[in-house]
Design an enzyme around this catalytic site. Structure first.
Site, short mmCIF file in Angstrom:
data_model
loop_
_atom_site.label_atom_id
_atom_site.label_comp_id
_atom_site.label_asym_id
_atom_site.label_seq_id
_atom_site.Cartn_x
_atom_site.Cartn_y
_atom_site.Cartn_z
N ASN A 250 0.88 -1.17 0.00
CA ASN A 250 0.00 0.00 0.00
C ASN A 250 0.92 1.23 0.00
OD1 ASN A 250 -1.71 2.13 0.58
ND2 ASN A 250 -2.79 1.08 2.25
N ARG B 210 -2.40 -1.78 -3.63
CA ARG B 210 -3.53 -0.87 -3.54
C ARG B 210 -3.33 0.22 -4.59
NH1 ARG B 210 -4.81 3.92 0.83
NH2 ARG B 210 -6.91 4.36 0.09
N HIS C 28 -11.77 4.31 -0.90
CA HIS C 28 -11.75 3.41 0.27
C HIS C 28 -12.63 2.17 0.02
CE1 HIS C 28 -11.02 7.26 2.83
NE2 HIS C 28 -9.87 6.62 2.68
N HIS D 277 -16.07 4.93 7.34
CA HIS D 277 -14.60 4.74 7.35
C HIS D 277 -13.98 6.07 7.75
CE1 HIS D 277 -10.65 3.20 5.69
NE2 HIS D 277 -10.44 4.51 5.70
N LEU D 278 -13.52 6.15 9.00
CA LEU D 278 -12.97 7.42 9.53
C LEU D 278 -11.49 7.24 9.85
CD1 LEU D 278 -15.90 8.15 12.09
CD2 LEU D 278 -15.80 8.78 9.66
N ASN E 169 -7.40 8.82 8.19
CA ASN E 169 -6.87 10.12 7.75
C ASN E 169 -7.80 10.70 6.70
OD1 ASN E 169 -4.52 10.90 9.10
ND2 ASN E 169 -3.41 9.22 8.13
N GLY E 170 -8.02 9.90 5.65
CA GLY E 170 -9.13 10.18 4.74
C GLY E 170 -10.37 9.59 5.38
N ARG F 247 -8.22 17.42 5.02
CA ARG F 247 -9.07 17.77 3.86
C ARG F 247 -10.42 18.31 4.32
NH1 ARG F 247 -8.44 11.95 1.01
NH2 ARG F 247 -6.65 11.56 2.34
N ASP G 163 -4.58 15.11 14.21
CA ASP G 163 -4.71 13.83 14.88
C ASP G 163 -5.87 13.91 15.88
OD1 ASP G 163 -4.42 11.61 16.69
OD2 ASP G 163 -2.38 11.38 15.93
N ARG H 25 -6.66 12.18 18.34
CA ARG H 25 -6.28 12.03 19.76
C ARG H 25 -5.93 13.37 20.37
NH1 ARG H 25 -2.59 7.05 18.02
NH2 ARG H 25 -2.46 8.49 16.28
N GLY I 286 -8.98 4.31 11.81
CA GLY I 286 -8.35 4.86 13.02
C GLY I 286 -9.29 5.57 13.98
N VAL I 287 -10.05 6.53 13.50
CA VAL I 287 -10.97 7.27 14.36
C VAL I 287 -12.21 6.43 14.67
CG1 VAL I 287 -12.40 9.34 14.58
CG2 VAL I 287 -10.16 9.49 13.45
N GLU J 285 -7.78 -3.71 5.01
CA GLU J 285 -7.62 -3.55 3.57
C GLU J 285 -6.58 -4.51 3.01
OE1 GLU J 285 -7.27 0.69 4.65
OE2 GLU J 285 -8.07 1.13 2.67
N1 LIG Z 1 -7.10 6.08 20.16
C1 LIG Z 1 -7.48 6.93 19.23
N2 LIG Z 1 -8.44 7.85 19.48
C2 LIG Z 1 -8.84 8.71 18.53
N3 LIG Z 1 -8.35 8.75 17.28
C3 LIG Z 1 -7.39 7.85 16.96
C4 LIG Z 1 -6.92 6.89 17.90
N4 LIG Z 1 -5.97 6.14 17.28
C5 LIG Z 1 -5.86 6.61 16.01
N5 LIG Z 1 -6.72 7.63 15.82
C6 LIG Z 1 -6.90 8.44 14.60
O1 LIG Z 1 -6.83 7.64 13.43
C7 LIG Z 1 -6.19 8.40 12.39
C8 LIG Z 1 -5.52 7.51 11.38
O2 LIG Z 1 -6.41 6.53 10.92
P1 LIG Z 1 -5.91 5.37 9.95
O3 LIG Z 1 -7.09 4.57 9.58
O4 LIG Z 1 -4.76 4.68 10.56
O5 LIG Z 1 -5.44 6.26 8.73
P2 LIG Z 1 -4.78 5.94 7.33
O6 LIG Z 1 -4.79 4.44 7.15
O7 LIG Z 1 -5.70 6.64 6.38
O8 LIG Z 1 -3.42 6.53 7.38
C9 LIG Z 1 -5.18 9.28 13.12
O9 LIG Z 1 -5.00 10.48 12.45
C10 LIG Z 1 -5.83 9.49 14.47
O10 LIG Z 1 -6.46 10.76 14.48
C1 LIG Z 2 -8.49 7.64 -0.92
C2 LIG Z 2 -8.02 8.11 0.40
O1 LIG Z 2 -8.49 9.10 0.91
O2 LIG Z 2 -7.08 7.35 1.00
P1 LIG Z 2 -6.34 7.68 2.38
O3 LIG Z 2 -7.40 7.68 3.45
O4 LIG Z 2 -5.38 6.53 2.50
O5 LIG Z 2 -5.69 9.02 2.23
MG LIG Z 3 -6.32 3.80 5.84
#
Ligand SMILES: Nc1ncnc2c1ncn2[C@@H]1O[C@H](COP(=O)(O)OP(=O)(O)O)[C@@H](O)[C@H]1O
Ligand SMILES: CC(=O)OP(=O)(O)O
Ligand SMILES: [Mg+2]
Length: 392
Positions: free
Chosen positions: A10, A86, A175, A201-202, A204-205, A234, A275, A277, A323-324, A374
């Site tokens: 990825n 990916r 996603h 799906h919460l 980064n994106g 974003r 972030d 957190r 993540g969120v 994923e």
């Molecule tokens: N314990 C937590 N509480 C709240 N938010 C969290 C926690 N752990 C991770 N996150 C959030 O999840 C986000 C990343 O999500 P993730 O799905 O790993 O992203 P990506 O795969 O798109 O890089 C981080 O920016 C952070 O804000």
């Molecule tokens: C498409 C997309 O937003 O992917 P990511 O969450 O990995 O930035």
């Molecule tokens: Mg992701």
């Protein structure tokens, strides 16, 4: 039993996540038969950043290859049968996982203008991996593919049709690998066959999808991964008139508007932290900027849940992921509070625990936390393609 190893890559703009999986092994105790076993995984970060030892994706993939060698699974292994990648934007060309050829790479390159943050890194990853193992089948798994079933009414922007057609302007959605995996898992929790599911799906994106009987019927990201929910950096939805205004009145150049909406907006733009957190910590301390950021973020989710409820007519399961979604009880609570009249009620204790079902006993709509995977989904789809092509 011969072992079939699949490497999943990825490649993001500044990182490469990798996972090596052994597919269809003898099940470990308690695991399902034929499930995948994780042999190695990790992330190479800060690619190309100042002071980073990893200058480009070529170096990053060589670091991945070295690490695999170190743990006893070198890239030259005979058990490695394919590499799955990916790929974020597949346009209208790729609606299924696809065996990569020179022509496929050329087509993915053509889609770079539609996903400038993501597709260039995906192409890099594919090219380097093909150079390292030219004999090995490589498969592209596209973020957009799961959304190709969205009806025209949801996929079409109401702008001049000739212009839209000429420039490929329509809604694609992203996603998709995560939405496919999580909606399938969520459907198992429903009390009836062919259930309706909303997936949040919460990460980064961030994006929402509405899935009816396994088919995606609506999603919040559009032509690019910028539309829809508030994200880390974003903006999600804005009045397109804002762009015109910034160009005309603030005299911003295209690159500045792009940078503003993609990299300096969302949670970061509202409170200086992307972030969740950090945002939550500041909210607990009573910080008003963080409070505004969190409330805009949760309000947008709530609005989409209501909209997709109407699109589906009835909802059986709402699933939080990434993540969120998997970790923030506060976001889940604030996004769904006060929706009892729609049959949605959380159990505070279960929500705080954040594993599996989190809805109250009497909640007509089940709400669940379902970790996304994923990489596993990409590996499964990759195996399917190579098996179909008689290469596995
Ligand atoms: N314990 C937590 N509480 C709240 N938010 C969290 C926690 N752990 C991770 N996150 C959030 O999840 C986000 C990343 O999500 P993730 O799905 O790993 O992203 P990506 O795969 O798109 O890089 C981080 O920016 C952070 O804000
Ligand atoms: C498409 C997309 O937003 O992917 P990511 O969450 O990995 O930035
Ligand atoms: Mg992701």
């Amino acid at each position: 039993m011969t072992r079939k190893h699949i490497l999943v890559l990825n490649s993001g703009s500044s990182s490469v996540k990798y996972r090596l999986l052994s597919m269809g092994e003898e099940p470990a105790k308690g695991a399902e038969a034929g499930e995948a076993v994780r042999l190695a995984s990790g992330t190479v970060e800060r690619i190309g950043e100042a002071g980073s030892p990893v200058a480009d994706h070529g170096q990053a993939l060589r670091a991945v290859a070295d690490e695999l060698e170190r743990v006893g699974f070198g890239l030259d292994s005979e058990e490695l049968i394919a590499i799955g990648h990916r790929v974020v934007h597949g346009g209208t060309a790729f609606t299924e996982p696809t065996l990569i050829t020179d022509r496929v790479v050329e087509k993915i390159k053509k889609l770079v203008p539609l996903a400038p943050l993501h597709n260039p890194a995906n192409v890099e990853g594919i090219q380097v991996a093909r150079r390292l193992r030219p004999d090995l089948p490589q498969v592209g798994v596209f973020d957009t593919a799961f959304h190709c079933t969205i009806p025209e009414a949801a996929a079409t922007y109401a702008i001049d049709r000739a212009t839209a057609e000429r420039y490929g302007i329509r809604r694609y959605g992203f996603h998709g690998t995560s939405h496919a995996y999580v909606s399938r898992e969520a459907a198992r929790l429903a009390d009836r066959p062919d259930p309706n599911v909303i997936v949040l799906h919460l990460g980064n994106g961030a994006s929402v999808s509405a899935v009816a009987a396994g088919r995606c019927v609506e999603t919040s990201m559009g032509m690019t991964p910028l539309e829809g929910l508030v994200m880390g950096t974003r903006s999600g939805d804005v009045d397109p008139g804002v762009l015109v205004h910034l160009r005309r009145e603030a005299r911003m150049r295209t690159e500045e508007v792009d940078g503003l909406l993609n990299r300096r907006s969302g949670l970061l733009g509202l409170c200086g932290d992307n972030d969740m957190r950090a945002v939550e910590r500041r909210v607990a301390e009573g910080d008003p900027d963080a409070e505004l950021a969190l409330s805009v973020y949760c309000h947008r989710i709530r609005k989409y849940v209501g909209a997709y409820y109407a699109v589906l007519g009835t909802v059986d399961v709402i699933a939080f992921t990434a993540g969120v979604g998997e970790n923030s009880a506060l976001v889940r609570e604030r996004a769904l509070a006060g929706l009892e009249a729609l049959g949605i009620a959380l159990d505070p204790g279960l929500n705080a625990a954040g594993k599996g079902l989190i809805s109250a006993d009497g909640s007509r709509v089940k709400v669940a936390v379902i970790p996304t995977d994923e990489e596993l989904e990409i590996a499964r789809q990759t195996l399917e393609v190579v098996s179909r092509n008689g290469r596995g």
